[in-house]
Scaffold this motif. Structure first.
Motif, PDB file in Angstrom:
ATOM      1  N   GLY A  11      -0.172   2.514  15.232  1.00 57.47           N
ATOM      2  CA  GLY A  11      -0.449   2.172  14.294  1.00 57.47           C
ATOM      3  C   GLY A  11      -2.029   2.277  13.764  1.00 57.47           C
ATOM      4  O   GLY A  11      -2.886   2.211  14.665  1.00 57.47           O
ATOM      5  N   GLY A  62       9.380   0.396   1.222  1.00 61.24           N
ATOM      6  CA  GLY A  62       8.420   1.268   2.521  1.00 61.24           C
ATOM      7  C   GLY A  62       6.549   1.258   2.250  1.00 61.24           C
ATOM      8  O   GLY A  62       5.775   1.901   2.449  1.00 61.24           O
ATOM      9  N   THR A  94       8.770   3.397   9.956  1.00 60.26           N
ATOM     10  CA  THR A  94       7.264   3.914  10.742  1.00 60.26           C
ATOM     11  C   THR A  94       6.932   4.128  12.403  1.00 60.26           C
ATOM     12  O   THR A  94       6.737   5.018  13.406  1.00 60.26           O
ATOM     13  N   LYS A 112       1.137  -1.257   0.254  1.00 59.01           N
ATOM     14  CA  LYS A 112       0.091  -0.035   0.037  1.00 59.01           C
ATOM     15  C   LYS A 112       0.585   1.007  -0.035  1.00 59.01           C
ATOM     16  O   LYS A 112       2.519   0.987   0.051  1.00 59.01           O
ATOM     17  N   GLU A 165      -1.161  11.151   6.812  1.00 59.47           N
ATOM     18  CA  GLU A 165      -0.557  10.372   7.883  1.00 59.47           C
ATOM     19  C   GLU A 165      -0.604  11.249   9.274  1.00 59.47           C
ATOM     20  O   GLU A 165      -0.965  12.380   9.009  1.00 59.47           O
ATOM     21  N   TYR A 166      -0.212   9.984   9.698  1.00 56.99           N
ATOM     22  CA  TYR A 166       0.036  11.202  11.455  1.00 56.99           C
ATOM     23  C   TYR A 166      -1.531  11.266  12.187  1.00 56.99           C
ATOM     24  O   TYR A 166      -1.973  10.440  13.047  1.00 56.99           O
TER      25      TYR A 166
HETATM   26  O1  PMV Z   1       5.276   5.143   6.316  1.00 60.23           O
HETATM   27  P1  PMV Z   1       3.851   4.025   6.190  1.00 60.23           P
HETATM   28  O2  PMV Z   1       3.804   3.861   5.148  1.00 60.23           O
HETATM   29  O3  PMV Z   1       4.185   3.288   7.580  1.00 60.23           O
HETATM   30  O4  PMV Z   1       2.577   5.250   6.847  1.00 60.23           O
HETATM   31  C1  PMV Z   1       2.693   5.543   7.997  1.00 60.23           C
HETATM   32  C2  PMV Z   1       1.120   6.475   8.569  1.00 60.23           C
HETATM   33  C3  PMV Z   1       1.148   6.962   9.841  1.00 60.23           C
HETATM   34  O5  PMV Z   1      -0.178   8.060   9.745  1.00 60.23           O
HETATM   35  C4  PMV Z   1       1.751   7.474  10.483  1.00 60.23           C
HETATM   36  C5  PMV Z   1       0.947   5.604  10.372  1.00 60.23           C
HETATM   37  C6  PMV Z   1       0.098   4.577  11.197  1.00 60.23           C
HETATM   38  O6  PMV Z   1      -0.306   3.375  10.903  1.00 60.23           O
HETATM   39  O7  PMV Z   1      -1.022   5.211  10.329  1.00 60.23           O
END
Ligand code: PMV
Ligand code: MG
Length: 360
Positions: free
Chosen positions: A160, A117, A228, A9, A15-16
């Motif tokens: 997460g 990633g 992450t 994905k 995010e965050y």
């Molecule tokens: O770096 P990735 O693709 O694993 O994305 C992490 C996204 C976050 O919002 C920072 C953490 C999450 O679990 O949603």
């Protein structure tokens, strides 16, 4: 032998903020897969094999007099957790458990240990849950796979949003909001697993999105790995101290992603691009107040090159490495853009959005 697969994905936006309830994110599933095969063991012992997973280093932190190993980046932890939880579910259905060999083959982890990633821990969890259910002949829906995978994944990672799990289960483009984790924890101590997966989970929202015609997604890899779980540990630790600023970030991210969802619903590429740029700014500010590096220089380079060709670009996921994404329309000269990326050590990944066939 039975085989099940799950795609990787990428985060597009949100995010965050998506770690909190009522804060949407947008994600896509991409056509790189983890495949899990199961064969009945001929003896009383079983095994787990993987060409790509060979652990040559571990991470640890010192807690007082003790060194504590951080296993959250170890794929075997996710596989074992998925097996344990799914078998517990099968036991509740009065299924007789057996011994088997499990083979894992991952496009998401290259043999030389490089990771793009693309959510390999989520994908390996989802593929394992599906393979175990199929092995025991348990019929499954996307919802059941999502819920079992989310619980197994969370019990290893401990933080997460499980957005990566949703993308890996449902495929395509999705809008996602996480569930109430405290509620789930309580339910799991009071009810059987079968009851918990049958309930509606408060807060959880998974909505399939249709991308506008003529919209394109480009993915660039920074060639730098990122963790992450460790980044999220840091931002979680700052939440209380940042208080108002944190709440402001959540509110602004929510507004931005809701507008982006409107863009999908209206087929309006310009609106989507505008919100990508807005979300980039919000994440830059979030990094600054948390004193973490999300948009590292290599990712800024990736974004600035894409923007100079008219694309709307930002970091994808937790940042600090991994990938950046670009939304383009028919005007963008993609070949030229990718050439500029290569000259600047950004690798264009030739990935496509993966649709999963619909199961209720
Ligand atoms: O770096 P990735 O693709 O694993 O994305 C992490 C996204 C976050 O919002 C920072 C953490 C999450 O679990 O949603
Ligand atoms: Mg990442």
């Amino acid at each position: 032998m039975i085989t099940e697969q799950a795609p990787g994905k990428l985060y597009i936006a949100g995010e965050y903020a998506v770690l909190e309830q009522d804060c949407p994110a947008i994600l896509v599933a991409v056509n790189q897969f983890i495949r899990v095969s199961i064969t009945k063991s001929k003896s009383s012992t079983g095994s787990i094999h993987s060409k790509q997973y060979s652990q040559d280093s571990i991470h640890w932190v010192r807690r007082g007099a003790k060194m504590v190993i951080d296993n959250r980046d170890n794929p075997f932890e996710y596989i074992l957790s998925a097996i344990n939880l799914t078998e517990r579910f099968c036991l509740e259905q009065h299924i007789k458990l057996r011994v088997y060999d499990l083979h894992v083959n991952s496009d998401l982890d290259s043999a030389d240990g490089k990771k793009y990633g693309l959510g390999s821990s989520a994908a390996v969890t989802v593929a394992t849950v599906k393979a175990i259910l199929r092995f025991y002949n348990v019929p499954f829906s996307n919802e059941l796979v999502y819920k079992l995978s989310a619980i197994s994944h969370y019990s290893v990672q401990g933080n997460g949003s499980a957005g990566d799990i949703a993308a890996s289960v449902y495929g395509g483009w999705i809008a996602y909001q996480t569930f109430d984790k405290k509620w789930l924890k309580r339910e799991l101590t009071q009810k059987s697993l079968s009851e918990v997966v049958d309930e509606a989970w408060p807060g959880l929202k998974i909505q399939l999105l249709t991308p506008p015609e003529g919209m394109n997604l480009l993915i660039g890899w920074s060639q730098k790995p990122a963790s992450t779980s460790r980044l999220v540990d840091e931002t979680n630790a700052n939440k209380a101290a940042l208080n108002v600023e944190y709440k402001q970030f959540l509110q602004q991210s929510r507004k931005c992603v809701l507008r982006m969802i409107d863009g999908f619903e209206q087929g309006n590429i310009d609106l989507i691009k505008m919100q990508i740029r807005e979300n980039r700014k919000l994440l830059q500010h979030f990094a600054q107040i948390n004193q973490i590096a999300i948009e590292i220089p290599r990712l800024s380079k990736l974004i600035n090159i894409a923007e100079s060709f008219g694309g709307a670009a930002k970091t994808s996921g937790a940042g600090n490495g991994d990938c950046g994404i670009v939304i383009t329309d028919e005007q963008t000269n993609i070949n030229e853009l990718e050439q500029q990326w290569r000259k600047n050590n950004v690798l264009p990944l030739d990935l496509h959005v993966h649709q999963v066939k619909l199961m209720q």
